[in-house]
Design an enzyme around this catalytic site. Structure first.
Site, PDB file in Angstrom:
ATOM      1  N   HIS A 392      24.837 -23.574 -20.504  1.00  0.00           N
ATOM      2  CA  HIS A 392      23.524 -23.308 -19.906  1.00  0.00           C
ATOM      3  C   HIS A 392      22.531 -22.672 -20.872  1.00  0.00           C
ATOM      4  O   HIS A 392      21.464 -22.242 -20.443  1.00  0.00           O
ATOM      5  CB  HIS A 392      23.655 -22.365 -18.709  1.00  0.00           C
ATOM      6  CG  HIS A 392      24.347 -22.963 -17.527  1.00  0.00           C
ATOM      7  ND1 HIS A 392      23.690 -23.609 -16.514  1.00  0.00           N
ATOM      8  CD2 HIS A 392      25.654 -23.010 -17.210  1.00  0.00           C
ATOM      9  CE1 HIS A 392      24.561 -24.016 -15.602  1.00  0.00           C
ATOM     10  NE2 HIS A 392      25.765 -23.675 -16.006  1.00  0.00           N
ATOM     11  N   LYS A 585      10.342 -15.635 -12.935  1.00  0.00           N
ATOM     12  CA  LYS A 585      11.616 -15.924 -13.584  1.00  0.00           C
ATOM     13  C   LYS A 585      12.033 -14.662 -14.321  1.00  0.00           C
ATOM     14  O   LYS A 585      11.235 -13.717 -14.421  1.00  0.00           O
ATOM     15  CB  LYS A 585      11.517 -17.094 -14.564  1.00  0.00           C
ATOM     16  CG  LYS A 585      10.230 -17.069 -15.422  1.00  0.00           C
ATOM     17  CD  LYS A 585      10.100 -18.283 -16.322  1.00  0.00           C
ATOM     18  CE  LYS A 585       9.465 -19.483 -15.680  1.00  0.00           C
ATOM     19  NZ  LYS A 585      10.296 -20.663 -15.577  1.00  0.00           N
ATOM     20  N   ARG A 586      13.276 -14.626 -14.848  1.00  0.00           N
ATOM     21  CA  ARG A 586      13.679 -13.458 -15.625  1.00  0.00           C
ATOM     22  C   ARG A 586      12.660 -13.227 -16.749  1.00  0.00           C
ATOM     23  O   ARG A 586      12.094 -14.173 -17.293  1.00  0.00           O
ATOM     24  CB  ARG A 586      15.088 -13.675 -16.239  1.00  0.00           C
ATOM     25  CG  ARG A 586      16.214 -13.595 -15.244  1.00  0.00           C
ATOM     26  CD  ARG A 586      16.238 -12.298 -14.474  1.00  0.00           C
ATOM     27  NE  ARG A 586      16.383 -11.148 -15.331  1.00  0.00           N
ATOM     28  CZ  ARG A 586      17.502 -10.448 -15.481  1.00  0.00           C
ATOM     29  NH1 ARG A 586      18.580 -10.779 -14.808  1.00  0.00           N
ATOM     30  NH2 ARG A 586      17.564  -9.408 -16.276  1.00  0.00           N
ATOM     31  N   LYS A 591      10.682 -17.052 -22.689  1.00  0.00           N
ATOM     32  CA  LYS A 591       9.975 -17.628 -21.530  1.00  0.00           C
ATOM     33  C   LYS A 591       8.467 -17.354 -21.621  1.00  0.00           C
ATOM     34  O   LYS A 591       7.672 -17.888 -20.869  1.00  0.00           O
ATOM     35  CB  LYS A 591      10.534 -17.057 -20.230  1.00  0.00           C
ATOM     36  CG  LYS A 591      11.991 -17.469 -19.972  1.00  0.00           C
ATOM     37  CD  LYS A 591      12.510 -16.895 -18.687  1.00  0.00           C
ATOM     38  CE  LYS A 591      13.997 -17.097 -18.456  1.00  0.00           C
ATOM     39  NZ  LYS A 591      14.361 -18.408 -17.893  1.00  0.00           N
ATOM     40  N   THR A 696      14.958 -24.335 -13.233  1.00  0.00           N
ATOM     41  CA  THR A 696      15.158 -24.967 -11.923  1.00  0.00           C
ATOM     42  C   THR A 696      14.006 -24.605 -11.000  1.00  0.00           C
ATOM     43  O   THR A 696      13.711 -25.330 -10.061  1.00  0.00           O
ATOM     44  CB  THR A 696      16.486 -24.529 -11.278  1.00  0.00           C
ATOM     45  OG1 THR A 696      16.643 -23.132 -11.468  1.00  0.00           O
ATOM     46  CG2 THR A 696      17.652 -25.270 -11.890  1.00  0.00           C
ATOM     47  N   LYS A 700      11.541 -26.629  -8.076  1.00  0.00           N
ATOM     48  CA  LYS A 700      11.173 -26.149  -6.733  1.00  0.00           C
ATOM     49  C   LYS A 700       9.657 -26.172  -6.552  1.00  0.00           C
ATOM     50  O   LYS A 700       9.145 -26.561  -5.499  1.00  0.00           O
ATOM     51  CB  LYS A 700      11.686 -24.718  -6.515  1.00  0.00           C
ATOM     52  CG  LYS A 700      13.199 -24.625  -6.538  1.00  0.00           C
ATOM     53  CD  LYS A 700      13.683 -23.188  -6.648  1.00  0.00           C
ATOM     54  CE  LYS A 700      15.138 -23.174  -7.056  1.00  0.00           C
ATOM     55  NZ  LYS A 700      15.598 -21.876  -7.559  1.00  0.00           N
TER      56      LYS A 700
END
Ligand code: NBG
Length: 854
Positions: A392, A585-586, A591, A696, A700
């Protein structure tokens, strides 16, 4: 909640002090213990039964909290019945089964999902009305099961939902963390962490199995036996006790199980003599150690103790799960005569979710050899045919490496087995691929660097597994070309891609009933809930004005609901007609939440410079960020602080009004996502290309008709392909360019854009307070050096990001066009159902088939 509902008792009468009480003589709804009610009256009677006879609360109160627990227990009755039928059916049919082992699950709340899957939402709604409550308020009483951290854990939960819905013979295995992942509070100082006590009262969904207990050993030593075999003896033994959480499928009776382990020691281990001598700590020593194992998810691992505890957790999970799997396999074999172990891989598939469950492989080897008496070759062949590994992440810091010393101390027998695997691998390469001889050292499981000898868990996974997969096409290609390139050249057939997916039940059908109703109406079927490809049928109506009207109205309703939530949690009032722009998100440098907030800073500065006339043309925006930063990740915590500081200034600037709001959404979790995603119109998936394995939440958001601004990274690539490039706001460097760009930067060839310099300078000027942002901003400066040189290419991508945001504003001004893009986003999201992903795993990795309860 309906006004005064709490103050009305179950017979509908108000008690004297206005508090709700139970009229024990109430015969309107008698308590009935029947487990499978399916009409409103039966359901109400069953809830009544749990409220009165349940062992948890005094029977005189029936406020929302008690009503929630009684309702959940009533639902659980139905689930237990289905679970029992499913288990009996699997037992009778004896199919091959999959066991999904994962350190994390992010289940979120279960009530809405369970009654939705059981098709009992209306019955429960009316039943609660009869009892003086409304379903929405009752649902809100539930705490999120916080057994996960981020995308990896939520993926595991989506997978369980799909396995159940596809009626696959499958189980999830994990740990029952008492405090799970921390709960986040935002204060003047930024993020603060608190223990999340989701089990403070109890979880109505878990069923303890006192008859399912396995011993798990730590430390001790290996004793050679006379026959040449080896035995692991002495050390510390704790017990793993099973708790089952039922996972109902949608439109199937199949209800599978997430089995989570808790660590216990038997009472005999309590040192009564020591206790009576006043040595209380010593007396409960082993108890205390056992309770540490399942205390928290990802305990800090900066210290040796922390590292040891993490490894203990991993082994505890693997050992208990493997023993359980083997016990189930043996249950169905003849009790007399030898067991045919070669049958094992045709009955059992074990999926290792990332490297945390790697020890499943050497543990299976140990059990087969030391307990069952198999030879190495046979045990290895069985193990290899049984286990598979999903990678992952390609981030080096997330690829686990355990110190050989710690491993040898805690798991001496496993260290022997790992060493043998390593040895045989070297011999294999030398024998079959002399051309790879020079690569052996970097491919080995053991890295014997004298400074820090470690076990490379990812390599152990690759060697032990028959299949290795990445989670999006780009990511799987990177595994083959880069991270595991040499292994790929050895075993090209071992490597696969399984692009992630999300469950359409939770992430559209239940979290946005408004939009779901519209989709069902226009498609004239609700079959899209289990066959998401049908959403493509919406394309036909993408220009229909009536659909546009309904679509926009549903979105607005979701925005209003979320605006209420935001105001309640943060005090910030936002205008629901603004563009809702979300990044949840984290918090991680790759990111690039930092790029988002720098973009906001730049936007703010430009708006300050505008004349009132110019400002009138600005598209009003609410920029929302949310996510947890790992407690010891200082840079991530500074990013949280910066967002909240920028928010404090912008939100109170009278010149901005509704034109710009910046909100940090506190304590991001599954429940918050269920509110935020349906309400968002733009979402940011802006990682440095090549670094986000899949993502992910991007799926969504797209599914909910939210447009994406993003880089060509992870699953963004496939989402853009599916929904059409004209419906995706793309910017930034490509994965292939990143290594070159980093090199150029190191060589001093990077020229920053003046807009980027301006944004940083504005923060440095103190416009957002005097907190020391230098360590954060400094990471963007210089060309090299530890923590410097802008490794994540924020500076490089910033100008194209700003330009792309401009394109977003322009597009939003044309609402017809925007709504069409939104519809096309949903229409193109069919591929991203976890039903599709799981069907591929079942066919291409696990080789299992549907096993539906008749
Ligand atoms: C995460 C990736 C995400 C991906 C999820 C699920 C880890 C180690 N990896 O990009 O960062 O979507 O896994 O596959 O948590």
């Amino acid at each position: 909640m309906s006004p005064g509902a709490a103050a009305v008792n179950r017979a509908g009468a108000m008690s004297e002090n206005g508090k709700s009480t139970v009229d024990l003589n109430n015969r309107t709804v008698p308590p009935i213990a029947h487990p499978t009610p399916d009409d409103a009256f039966g359901v109400a009677a069953n809830i009544q039964y749990h409220a009165q006879y349940g062992p948890h609360f005094s029977p005189f109160k029936f406020e929302p909290e008690q009503a929630f627990y009684a309702t959940a227990e009533s639902v659980r009755d139905s689930l237990i019945q289905r679970w029992n039928d499913t288990y009996a059916h699997f037992h009778k049919s004896d199919p091959k089964q999959t066991y999904y082992i994962s350190m994390e699950y992010l289940q979120g709340r279960a009530l809405t999902n369970a009654i939705g899957n059981l098709n009992l939402t209306d019955a429960y709604g009316s039943a609660l009305m009869k009892l003086g409550h409304d379903l929405e308020t009752i649902v809100e009483q539930e705490r999120d099961a916080a057994l996960g951290n981020g995308g990896l854990g939520r993926l595991a939960s989506c997978f369980l939902d799909s396995m159940a819905t596809l009626s696959l013979p499958a189980w999830g295995y994990g740990l029952r963390y008492k405090y799970g992942l921390f709960s986040q509070r935002i204060t003047k100082n930024g993020q603060e962490e608190y223990a999340e006590d989701w089990l403070e009262k109890f979880s109505p969904w878990e069923i303890v199995r006192h008859d399912v207990v396995h011993p798990v050993r730590f430390f001790g030593e290996v004793q050679p036996q006379e026959d040449g075999s080896r035995r692991w003896i002495r050390g510390e033994v704790v017990q793993a006790l099973a708790y089952d959480i039922p996972i109902p499928g949608y439109q199937t009776k199949n209800t599978i199980s997430l089995r989570v382990w808790d660590a216990r020691v038997p009472p005999q281990e309590f040192d009564l003599n020591a206790f009576n001598a006043g040595e209380y700590v010593k007396a409960g020593n082993l108890h205390a150690k056992a309770s540490q194992i399942c205390a928290v998810l990802y305990p800090g691992d900066a210290t040796e103790e922390g590292k040891l505890l993490r490894l203990k957790q991993q082994y505890f999970m693997c050992s208990a799960s493997l023993q359980d799997i083997i016990a189930r396999f043996k249950e169905r074999r003849p009790t007399k005569g030898p067991i045919n172990w070669s049958e094992f891989p045709s009955k059992v598939a074990v999926q290792m979710n990332d490297t945390h469950p790697t020890l499943a492989a050497p543990e299976l080897m140990r059990i087969l050899m030391d307990d069952e008496g198999l030879g190495w070759d046979e045990a290895w062949s069985i193990t290899n045919k049984t286990v598979a590994y999903t990678n992952h992440t390609v981030l080096p810091e997330a690829l686990e490496k355990w110190s050989q010393t710690v491993m040898a101390k805690l798991l001496p027998r496993h260290m022997e087995i790992i060493t043998e695997i390593d040895k045989q691998f070297q011999a294999f390469v030398t024998r079959t691929r002399p051309d790879l001889e020079s690569k052996i050292e970097s491919m080995r499981v053991l890295d014997n660097n004298p400074q820090k000898p470690v076990v490379r868990m990812a390599h152990l996974c690759v060697l032990s597994s028959h299949k290795v997969n990445g989670v999006a096409e780009l990511h799987s290609d990177i595994l083959k070309k880069d991270l595991f390139a040499d292994f790929y050249s050895l075993w090209p057939d071992k490597f696969q891609n399984k692009t992630n997916g999300v469950t359409p039940r939770r992430w559209l059908r239940f979290c946005s009933p408004e939009l779901s109703t519209i989709i069902t109406k226009w498609l004239r079927t609700d079959k899209w809930v289990t066959n998401l490809d049908l959403l493509a049928g919406l394309r036909e109506f993408a220009d229909d004005k009536q659909l546009h009207k309904e679509w926009a109205a549903a979105k607005l309703q979701n925005k209003i609901r979320f605006a209420h939530y935001l105001e309640e949690k943060t005090g910030v009032k936002v205008n629901p007609s603004s563009l809702f722009d979300t990044q949840i998100k984290r918090i991680h440098e790759y990111k690039r939440q930092l790029m988002n907030i720098l973009g906001v800073v730049y936007r703010y500065k430009k708006m300050k410079e505008m004349s009132p006339e110019e400002r009138k043309k600005v598209v009003p925006r609410v920029v929302m960020l949310g996510g947890k930063a790992f407690a010891t990740y200082a840079q991530a915590k500074r990013i949280v602080k910066l967002v909240t500081d920028v928010g404090a200034v912008v939100n109170s600037d009278p010149e901005m009004g509704d034109l710009l709001k910046v909100v940090f959404i506190p304590n991001y979790n599954v429940t918050v996502a269920e509110l935020a995603i349906p309400a968002s119109e733009l979402s940011q998936h802006i990682s440095t290309a090549g670094m986000e394995a899949s993502g992910t939440s991007n799926m969504k958001f797209a599914l909910n008709g939210c447009l994406i601004i993003g880089t060509l990274d992870g699953a963004n690539v496939e989402i853009r392909e599916e929904i059409g490039e004209e419906n995706f706001f793309l910017f930034g460097a490509r994965a292939d360019d990143v290594p070159r760009l980093r090199k150029e930067r190191e060589a001093g060839q990077f020229k920053p854009d003046p807009r980027f310099e301006e944004a940083k300078q504005f923060i440095r000027s103190g416009a957002f307070g005097d907190y020391d942002y230098e360590p954060l901003l400094d990471s963007l400066e210089g060309d090299s050096g530890y923590g410097r040189g802008d490794y994540f290419l924020v500076g490089y991508d910033f100008p194209s990001y700003i330009d792309c945001q401009k394109a977003v504003d322009e597009a939003y001004k044309d609402q017809d066009k925007w709504v069409k893009m939104s519809i096309l986003s949903t229409a193109g999201s069919g591929k991203f159902s976890s039903d599709r992903t799981i069907a591929q795993y079942a066919r291409e990795i696990w080789n299992i088939q549907e096993c539906r309860v008749p």
